[in-house]
Design a protein around this motif. Structure first.
Motif, PDB file in Angstrom:
ATOM      1  N   ARG A  67       0.870  -1.188   0.049  1.00 47.76           N
ATOM      2  CA  ARG A  67       0.015  -0.062  -0.026  1.00 47.76           C
ATOM      3  C   ARG A  67       0.787   1.142   0.001  1.00 47.76           C
ATOM      4  NH1 ARG A  67      -1.517   3.555   3.248  1.00 47.76           N
ATOM      5  NH2 ARG A  67      -0.304   2.863   5.049  1.00 47.76           N
ATOM      6  N   LEU A  70       2.357   1.696  -3.476  1.00 45.36           N
ATOM      7  CA  LEU A  70       1.401   2.169  -4.386  1.00 45.36           C
ATOM      8  C   LEU A  70       0.999   3.618  -4.122  1.00 45.36           C
ATOM      9  CD1 LEU A  70      -0.775   1.482  -6.456  1.00 45.36           C
ATOM     10  CD2 LEU A  70      -2.201   0.915  -4.897  1.00 45.36           C
ATOM     11  N   GLU A  71       0.977   4.196  -2.774  1.00 42.50           N
ATOM     12  CA  GLU A  71       0.840   5.529  -2.711  1.00 42.50           C
ATOM     13  C   GLU A  71       1.811   6.331  -3.241  1.00 42.50           C
ATOM     14  OE1 GLU A  71       0.128   6.195   1.525  1.00 42.50           O
ATOM     15  OE2 GLU A  71      -2.054   5.400   1.360  1.00 42.50           O
ATOM     16  N   GLN A  74       1.509   6.668  -6.931  1.00 44.64           N
ATOM     17  CA  GLN A  74       0.365   7.875  -7.319  1.00 44.64           C
ATOM     18  C   GLN A  74       0.988   9.109  -7.124  1.00 44.64           C
ATOM     19  OE1 GLN A  74      -2.441   6.090  -4.714  1.00 44.64           O
ATOM     20  NE2 GLN A  74      -3.415   4.653  -6.422  1.00 44.64           N
ATOM     21  N   GLU A  77       3.142  10.176  -9.937  1.00 45.50           N
ATOM     22  CA  GLU A  77       2.702  10.303 -11.025  1.00 45.50           C
ATOM     23  C   GLU A  77       1.966  11.486 -11.097  1.00 45.50           C
ATOM     24  OE1 GLU A  77       1.783   8.646 -14.770  1.00 45.50           O
ATOM     25  OE2 GLU A  77       2.995   7.834 -13.249  1.00 45.50           O
ATOM     26  N   HIS A  78       1.356  11.896  -9.958  1.00 47.65           N
ATOM     27  CA  HIS A  78       0.605  13.119  -9.705  1.00 47.65           C
ATOM     28  C   HIS A  78       1.375  14.426  -9.978  1.00 47.65           C
ATOM     29  CE1 HIS A  78      -2.736  15.893  -8.511  1.00 47.65           C
ATOM     30  NE2 HIS A  78      -1.692  16.506  -7.673  1.00 47.65           N
ATOM     31  N   ARG A 386       7.613   3.275  -9.630  1.00 44.98           N
ATOM     32  CA  ARG A 386       7.114   2.102 -10.161  1.00 44.98           C
ATOM     33  C   ARG A 386       8.137   0.669 -10.158  1.00 44.98           C
ATOM     34  NH1 ARG A 386       2.644   3.952 -13.227  1.00 44.98           N
ATOM     35  NH2 ARG A 386       2.631   2.275 -14.457  1.00 44.98           N
ATOM     36  N   LEU A 398       0.804  -2.781 -12.175  1.00 49.52           N
ATOM     37  CA  LEU A 398       0.957  -1.465 -11.923  1.00 49.52           C
ATOM     38  C   LEU A 398      -0.285  -0.569 -12.217  1.00 49.52           C
ATOM     39  CD1 LEU A 398       4.507  -1.304 -13.563  1.00 49.52           C
ATOM     40  CD2 LEU A 398       3.990  -1.485 -11.026  1.00 49.52           C
ATOM     41  N   PRO A 399      -0.386   0.519 -11.415  1.00 53.24           N
ATOM     42  CA  PRO A 399      -1.533   1.399 -11.838  1.00 53.24           C
ATOM     43  C   PRO A 399      -1.340   2.188 -13.026  1.00 53.24           C
ATOM     44  CG  PRO A 399       0.006   2.236  -9.947  1.00 53.24           C
ATOM     45  CD  PRO A 399       0.257   1.134 -10.219  1.00 53.24           C
ATOM     46  N   PRO A 400      -2.448   2.427 -13.864  1.00 54.20           N
ATOM     47  CA  PRO A 400      -2.345   3.349 -15.216  1.00 54.20           C
ATOM     48  C   PRO A 400      -1.728   4.416 -14.927  1.00 54.20           C
ATOM     49  CG  PRO A 400      -4.722   3.187 -14.529  1.00 54.20           C
ATOM     50  CD  PRO A 400      -3.703   2.209 -13.516  1.00 54.20           C
ATOM     51  N   ALA A 402      -1.315   8.596 -15.189  1.00 54.94           N
ATOM     52  CA  ALA A 402      -2.485   9.376 -14.561  1.00 54.94           C
ATOM     53  C   ALA A 402      -2.447  10.691 -15.357  1.00 54.94           C
ATOM     54  CB  ALA A 402      -2.202   9.864 -13.033  1.00 54.94           C
TER      55      ALA A 402
END
Length: 412
Positions: A67, A70-71, A74, A77-78, A386, A398-400, A402
């Protein structure tokens, strides 16, 4: 004869040992008797029943670590996408929607507050409406003030102006400036548009008074009576007694390097860093862009360039031609107060572009050494985050990304 007493004593000892063993045995038997079941506790139960297998729930450290990774993905990426999106246009050419507070610099400043009474406090039964035409005054400019008293229902409360004076604000060992009396009237003349409506107006023109040479904040204090009580109102303006530069009135346009530029000529009297802002509307009068200039100017005839960036035009697709209006500027002064010398403002329409189409306008994003450096650094942080997540959980997705998809310019 001597052996009999010894035998007797031995027998007695055996009997005592046997009796003691019997007594101890009874005690053991009593201790071995099962105790009666204790009544259930009647107090509050802080913990639930322990599982029959005796296992307690233990946090999953691996899930928590994933977790966190992953944060981080994100977040990086943001950060990358936000900077890339926000820096598509240069700082000197921004969408009007991002600067709503700067689109109408010449609108009056209006307020309505409870009546401030002499000696402190307020009369909440009376509301004072005030207005001033501007806050910054260049040499030769004037500011109009007005005030009116109303009750909670909006009905006008009779008001009488008893005194109105303007004075420069000084501090420390500076000598006080002269006080200048200002006439306020409700006669429909001068700054008062309607006679007899209960609104009193006055005008401050420093260059026509003893404050012509003062540089700084000029405070106008208005004393009045309303609803049988004495009240006061304050109006502040920041005044520049000399012009560091003046506009000549010459304006030209050019499409260069994929953008539309407005060139305004000025006669510069004091060299230094000048900050100039102009508002750009589309052909329908809708605010489209805020164009700014922030650079050094030398003495003499100089051009100030206000740019409407090419990609801003292709993304926003404004109705052409564009109109430049409401230009203001000043010479920035560092480490002094006031920190600026004002240029005379150009109010209303300044120049209407003759550019009717998008020929020569580029849809390329703004590029510079600074932007490239920041994007490279933010991309490195994103890729590292990543990679850490992929190494920790190779099987997990992996998250897409952003970042929004690139905008496609509409066809003309």
């Amino acid at each position: 004869m001597r052996s009999r007493p010894l035998l007797g004593l031995a027998g007695a000892g055996v009997a005592i040992v046997a009796a003691l063993a019997l007594w101890l045995g009874r005690g053991d038997a009593k201790l071995a008797t099962p105790a009666a079941a204790a009544p259930p506790p009647s107090g509050p139960q802080f913990f639930g029943q322990v599982a029959s297998n005796g296992a307690l729930g233990v946090p999953d450290g691996r899930a928590e670590r994933r977790r966190q990774l992953l944060e981080n993905v994100q977040l990086t990426e943001h950060t990358y996408c936000s900077y890339r999106e926000g820096s598509r246009y240069p700082m000197e050419s921004r969408p009007a929607a991002q600067n709503p507070d700067q689109l109408h610099p010449n609108q009056p400043v209006t307020e309505m507050n409870p009546m401030r009474v002499e000696g402190g406090g307020a009369n909440t039964a009376v509301l004072l409406q005030t207005s001033q035409s501007r806050v910054y005054l260049a040499a030769g400019e004037a500011a109009a003030f007005s005030l009116r008293a109303v009750n909670a229902q909006g009905d006008t409360v009779p008001l009488v102006i008893t005194r109105a004076v303007a004075q420069g604000m000084t501090y420390g060992a500076s000598r006080p400036t002269a006080q200048v009396a200002l006439p306020f009237a409700d006669d429909g003349g001068g700054a008062d548009p309607v006679a007899g409506d209960g609104a009193f107006a006055g005008v401050l023109a420093p260059n026509q008074t003893g404050l012509a040479g003062f540089h700084g904040t000029i405070r106008t204090e208005v004393r009045y009576t309303a609803a049988g009580r004495n009240g006061f109102a304050l109006f502040d303006v920041i005044y520049t007694p000399v012009l560091p530069a003046a506009w000549t009135g010459q304006v030209r346009e050019a499409v260069e390097n994929g953008s539309l530029h407005f060139y305004l000529r000025a006669e510069v009297r004091q060299p230094g860093r000048y900050v100039v802002s102009g508002r750009v509307d589309d052909a329908r009068g809708k605010p489209f862009a805020l164009a700014t200039f922030n650079d050094e100017l030398g003495v003499g005839s100089r051009e100030v360039k206000l740019t409407v960036f090419g990609k801003l035009m292709t993304d926003g697709a404004p109705a052409l031609p564009l109109v430049l209006r409401d230009v203001d500027g000043y010479l920035l002064r560092e480490n002094v107060d006031p920190d600026r010398l004002l240029m005379p403002r150009l109010e209303g329409k300044v120049f209407a572009s003759r550019t009717q189409g998008m020929k020569g306008i580029s849809d390329a994003e703004w590029d510079s050494e600074e932007r490239t450096r920041y994007l490279t650094e933010y991309a490195r942080d994103r890729d590292a985050a990543r990679a850490q997540l992929a190494a920790f959980d190779p099987a997990g997705p992996l998250p897409p990304g952003a970042c929004p998809a690139p905008r496609v310019a509409p066809r003309p």
